[in-house]
Design a protein around this motif. Structure first.
Motif, PDB file in Angstrom:
ATOM      1  N   ASP A 110     123.511  12.028 143.177  1.00 46.26           N
ATOM      2  CA  ASP A 110     122.154  12.192 142.638  1.00 46.26           C
ATOM      3  C   ASP A 110     122.160  11.487 141.276  1.00 46.26           C
ATOM      4  OD1 ASP A 110     119.685  12.973 141.734  1.00 46.26           O
ATOM      5  OD2 ASP A 110     120.006  15.116 142.049  1.00 46.26           O
ATOM      6  N   LEU A 111     121.669  10.248 141.254  1.00 47.60           N
ATOM      7  CA  LEU A 111     121.853   9.381 140.095  1.00 47.60           C
ATOM      8  C   LEU A 111     120.531   8.889 139.504  1.00 47.60           C
ATOM      9  CD1 LEU A 111     124.646   7.228 141.751  1.00 47.60           C
ATOM     10  CD2 LEU A 111     124.974   9.123 140.154  1.00 47.60           C
ATOM     11  N   SER A 112     120.595   8.453 138.254  1.00 42.30           N
ATOM     12  CA  SER A 112     119.441   7.836 137.604  1.00 42.30           C
ATOM     13  C   SER A 112     119.543   6.316 137.755  1.00 42.30           C
ATOM     14  CB  SER A 112     119.408   8.218 136.121  1.00 42.30           C
ATOM     15  OG  SER A 112     120.608   7.814 135.485  1.00 42.30           O
ATOM     16  N   ALA A 113     118.459   5.616 137.454  1.00 48.31           N
ATOM     17  CA  ALA A 113     118.392   4.167 137.647  1.00 48.31           C
ATOM     18  C   ALA A 113     119.464   3.425 136.849  1.00 48.31           C
ATOM     19  CB  ALA A 113     117.005   3.655 137.260  1.00 48.31           C
ATOM     20  N   ASP A 114     119.797   3.897 135.659  1.00 45.58           N
ATOM     21  CA  ASP A 114     120.772   3.183 134.825  1.00 45.58           C
ATOM     22  C   ASP A 114     122.178   3.182 135.419  1.00 45.58           C
ATOM     23  OD1 ASP A 114     120.920   5.966 134.243  1.00 45.58           O
ATOM     24  OD2 ASP A 114     121.910   5.547 132.330  1.00 45.58           O
ATOM     25  N   LYS A 115     122.453   4.044 136.379  1.00 51.01           N
ATOM     26  CA  LYS A 115     123.783   4.100 137.011  1.00 51.01           C
ATOM     27  C   LYS A 115     123.999   2.970 138.017  1.00 51.01           C
ATOM     28  CE  LYS A 115     124.819   7.808 134.821  1.00 51.01           C
ATOM     29  NZ  LYS A 115     125.503   7.682 133.560  1.00 51.01           N
ATOM     30  N   PHE A 116     122.950   2.199 138.309  1.00 50.37           N
ATOM     31  CA  PHE A 116     123.061   1.115 139.282  1.00 50.37           C
ATOM     32  C   PHE A 116     123.479  -0.210 138.655  1.00 50.37           C
ATOM     33  CE2 PHE A 116     120.954   4.275 141.712  1.00 50.37           C
ATOM     34  CZ  PHE A 116     121.321   4.020 143.019  1.00 50.37           C
ATOM     35  N   TYR A 117     123.666  -0.220 137.318  1.00 48.90           N
ATOM     36  CA  TYR A 117     124.110  -1.427 136.604  1.00 48.90           C
ATOM     37  C   TYR A 117     125.177  -1.052 135.602  1.00 48.90           C
ATOM     38  CZ  TYR A 117     119.968  -3.664 138.517  1.00 48.90           C
ATOM     39  OH  TYR A 117     119.031  -4.169 139.373  1.00 48.90           O
ATOM     40  N   ASP A 118     126.155  -1.952 135.420  1.00 47.03           N
ATOM     41  CA  ASP A 118     127.166  -1.708 134.395  1.00 47.03           C
ATOM     42  C   ASP A 118     126.646  -2.186 133.043  1.00 47.03           C
ATOM     43  OD1 ASP A 118     127.530  -4.485 134.289  1.00 47.03           O
ATOM     44  OD2 ASP A 118     129.419  -4.455 135.384  1.00 47.03           O
ATOM     45  N   SER A 119     127.488  -2.129 132.027  1.00 47.65           N
ATOM     46  CA  SER A 119     127.060  -2.443 130.652  1.00 47.65           C
ATOM     47  C   SER A 119     126.674  -3.902 130.448  1.00 47.65           C
ATOM     48  CB  SER A 119     128.160  -2.056 129.663  1.00 47.65           C
ATOM     49  OG  SER A 119     129.332  -2.804 129.939  1.00 47.65           O
ATOM     50  N   VAL A 120     127.066  -4.796 131.340  1.00 51.15           N
ATOM     51  CA  VAL A 120     126.690  -6.217 131.211  1.00 51.15           C
ATOM     52  C   VAL A 120     125.603  -6.609 132.209  1.00 51.15           C
ATOM     53  CG1 VAL A 120     128.884  -6.945 130.192  1.00 51.15           C
ATOM     54  CG2 VAL A 120     128.603  -6.972 132.677  1.00 51.15           C
ATOM     55  N   GLY A 121     125.060  -5.621 132.934  1.00 56.51           N
ATOM     56  CA  GLY A 121     123.949  -5.889 133.838  1.00 56.51           C
ATOM     57  C   GLY A 121     124.326  -6.218 135.268  1.00 56.51           C
ATOM     58  N   SER A 122     125.597  -6.085 135.606  1.00 57.00           N
ATOM     59  CA  SER A 122     126.007  -6.343 136.989  1.00 57.00           C
ATOM     60  C   SER A 122     125.652  -5.149 137.871  1.00 57.00           C
ATOM     61  CB  SER A 122     127.519  -6.585 137.067  1.00 57.00           C
ATOM     62  OG  SER A 122     127.862  -7.727 136.317  1.00 57.00           O
ATOM     63  N   GLU A 123     125.207  -5.442 139.085  1.00 56.20           N
ATOM     64  CA  GLU A 123     124.824  -4.379 140.012  1.00 56.20           C
ATOM     65  C   GLU A 123     126.041  -3.605 140.489  1.00 56.20           C
ATOM     66  OE1 GLU A 123     122.588  -6.343 143.112  1.00 56.20           O
ATOM     67  OE2 GLU A 123     120.759  -6.318 141.903  1.00 56.20           O
ATOM     68  N   LEU A 124     125.908  -2.293 140.534  1.00 60.18           N
ATOM     69  CA  LEU A 124     126.993  -1.427 140.988  1.00 60.18           C
ATOM     70  C   LEU A 124     126.735  -0.838 142.359  1.00 60.18           C
ATOM     71  CD1 LEU A 124     127.638   0.523 137.666  1.00 60.18           C
ATOM     72  CD2 LEU A 124     128.940  -1.402 138.587  1.00 60.18           C
ATOM     73  N   GLY A 125     125.480  -0.834 142.791  1.00 59.50           N
ATOM     74  CA  GLY A 125     125.128  -0.237 144.072  1.00 59.50           C
ATOM     75  C   GLY A 125     125.435  -1.143 145.245  1.00 59.50           C
ATOM     76  N   THR A 126     125.370  -0.555 146.435  1.00 54.95           N
ATOM     77  CA  THR A 126     125.522  -1.308 147.675  1.00 54.95           C
ATOM     78  C   THR A 126     124.151  -1.833 148.067  1.00 54.95           C
ATOM     79  OG1 THR A 126     127.329   0.153 148.356  1.00 54.95           O
ATOM     80  CG2 THR A 126     126.265  -1.173 150.081  1.00 54.95           C
ATOM     81  N   LYS A 127     124.046  -3.154 148.277  1.00 52.55           N
ATOM     82  CA  LYS A 127     122.768  -3.773 148.640  1.00 52.55           C
ATOM     83  C   LYS A 127     122.250  -3.209 149.952  1.00 52.55           C
ATOM     84  CE  LYS A 127     122.214  -7.723 145.997  1.00 52.55           C
ATOM     85  NZ  LYS A 127     121.183  -7.482 145.048  1.00 52.55           N
ATOM     86  N   ILE A 128     120.936  -2.986 149.997  1.00 52.70           N
ATOM     87  CA  ILE A 128     120.281  -2.538 151.221  1.00 52.70           C
ATOM     88  C   ILE A 128     119.699  -3.773 151.904  1.00 52.70           C
ATOM     89  CG2 ILE A 128     118.367  -1.199 152.171  1.00 52.70           C
ATOM     90  CD1 ILE A 128     118.835   0.807 149.887  1.00 52.70           C
ATOM     91  N   VAL A 129     120.070  -3.966 153.161  1.00 55.41           N
ATOM     92  CA  VAL A 129     119.628  -5.128 153.933  1.00 55.41           C
ATOM     93  C   VAL A 129     118.653  -4.656 155.012  1.00 55.41           C
ATOM     94  CG1 VAL A 129     120.402  -7.024 155.405  1.00 55.41           C
ATOM     95  CG2 VAL A 129     121.829  -6.271 153.489  1.00 55.41           C
ATOM     96  N   ASP A 130     117.573  -5.391 155.195  1.00 54.51           N
ATOM     97  CA  ASP A 130     116.553  -5.069 156.203  1.00 54.51           C
ATOM     98  C   ASP A 130     115.977  -3.659 156.021  1.00 54.51           C
ATOM     99  OD1 ASP A 130     116.814  -7.585 157.408  1.00 54.51           O
ATOM    100  OD2 ASP A 130     118.460  -6.867 158.676  1.00 54.51           O
ATOM    101  N   ASN A 131     115.908  -3.210 154.784  1.00 58.26           N
ATOM    102  CA  ASN A 131     115.306  -1.915 154.428  1.00 58.26           C
ATOM    103  C   ASN A 131     115.966  -0.720 155.118  1.00 58.26           C
ATOM    104  OD1 ASN A 131     113.485  -3.853 153.376  1.00 58.26           O
ATOM    105  ND2 ASN A 131     111.955  -2.259 153.228  1.00 58.26           N
TER     106      ASN A 131
END
Length: 173
Positions: A110-131
């Motif tokens: 159960d996370l907030s939006a800021d947890k999806f990026y590291d301190s340099v702006g790289s994505e941390l989440g798993t990409k969702i493909v085809d919704n």
């Protein structure tokens, strides 16, 4: 808050704020100061707003126009393909009202939006493909969406219908 003329620091602040996605600025004073008649063609002079109060009225009208251009609040809807007890994976379908999605990811927890990026702006989440994405464990999952207007939102879903496969009991001999 109206800004009249060139006020050092304030104009630079507004200029910088105007570069932030999702912020729209209109300077109703500078555009019309001393040029009222030039911009309102064919209007008698007594119908033109020659003062700051008139400019505030024009700014209010401009604000209404800008607000009408803003996108709807970004939303997400999460729908599991199965709510029945299963031993297999469950697919979560993701729907959003975004006109253009720039990023759609998921993470466990159960996370907030800021947890999806590291301190340099790289994505941390798993990409969702085809919704859609697939989960294999009973957990809470958070989905993140970023749209072309810079709006971001998250929504969680908890899965509790995935059961371990029963291990067959060996026959007694």
């Amino acid at each position: 808050v109206p800004v009249y003329g060139n006020i050092p620091g304030i104009n630079q602040l507004y200029s910088a704020a105007g570069q932030v996605p999702g912020i729209y600025l209109a300077d109703a004073y500078t555009a019309f100061d001393g040029h009222q008649v030039e911009y309102i063609f064919g209007a008698p002079k007594d119908l033109v707003h020659p003062n700051a109060v008139g400019h505030q009225v024009l700014a209010g009208l401009a604000t209404e126009i800008l607000i009408s251009l803003l996108p709807e609040e970004l939303t997400i809807e999460l729908t599991p393909t199965s709510t029945e007890e299963t031993t297999g994976p469950v697919v979560i379908e993701v729907l959003t009202n975004a006109e253009e999605v720039l990023s759609m990811m998921w993470l466990e927890g159960d996370l907030s939006a800021d947890k999806f990026y590291d301190s340099v702006g790289s994505e941390l989440g798993t990409k969702i493909v085809d919704n859609k994405f697939e989960v294999t464990k009973n957990r809470t999952y958070t989905v993140y969406v970023l749209d072309a207007y810079g709006q971001e939102t998250v929504l969680t879903i908890t899965k509790e219908n995935i059961k371990d496969e029963a291990v067959p009991t060996p026959p007694i001999v």
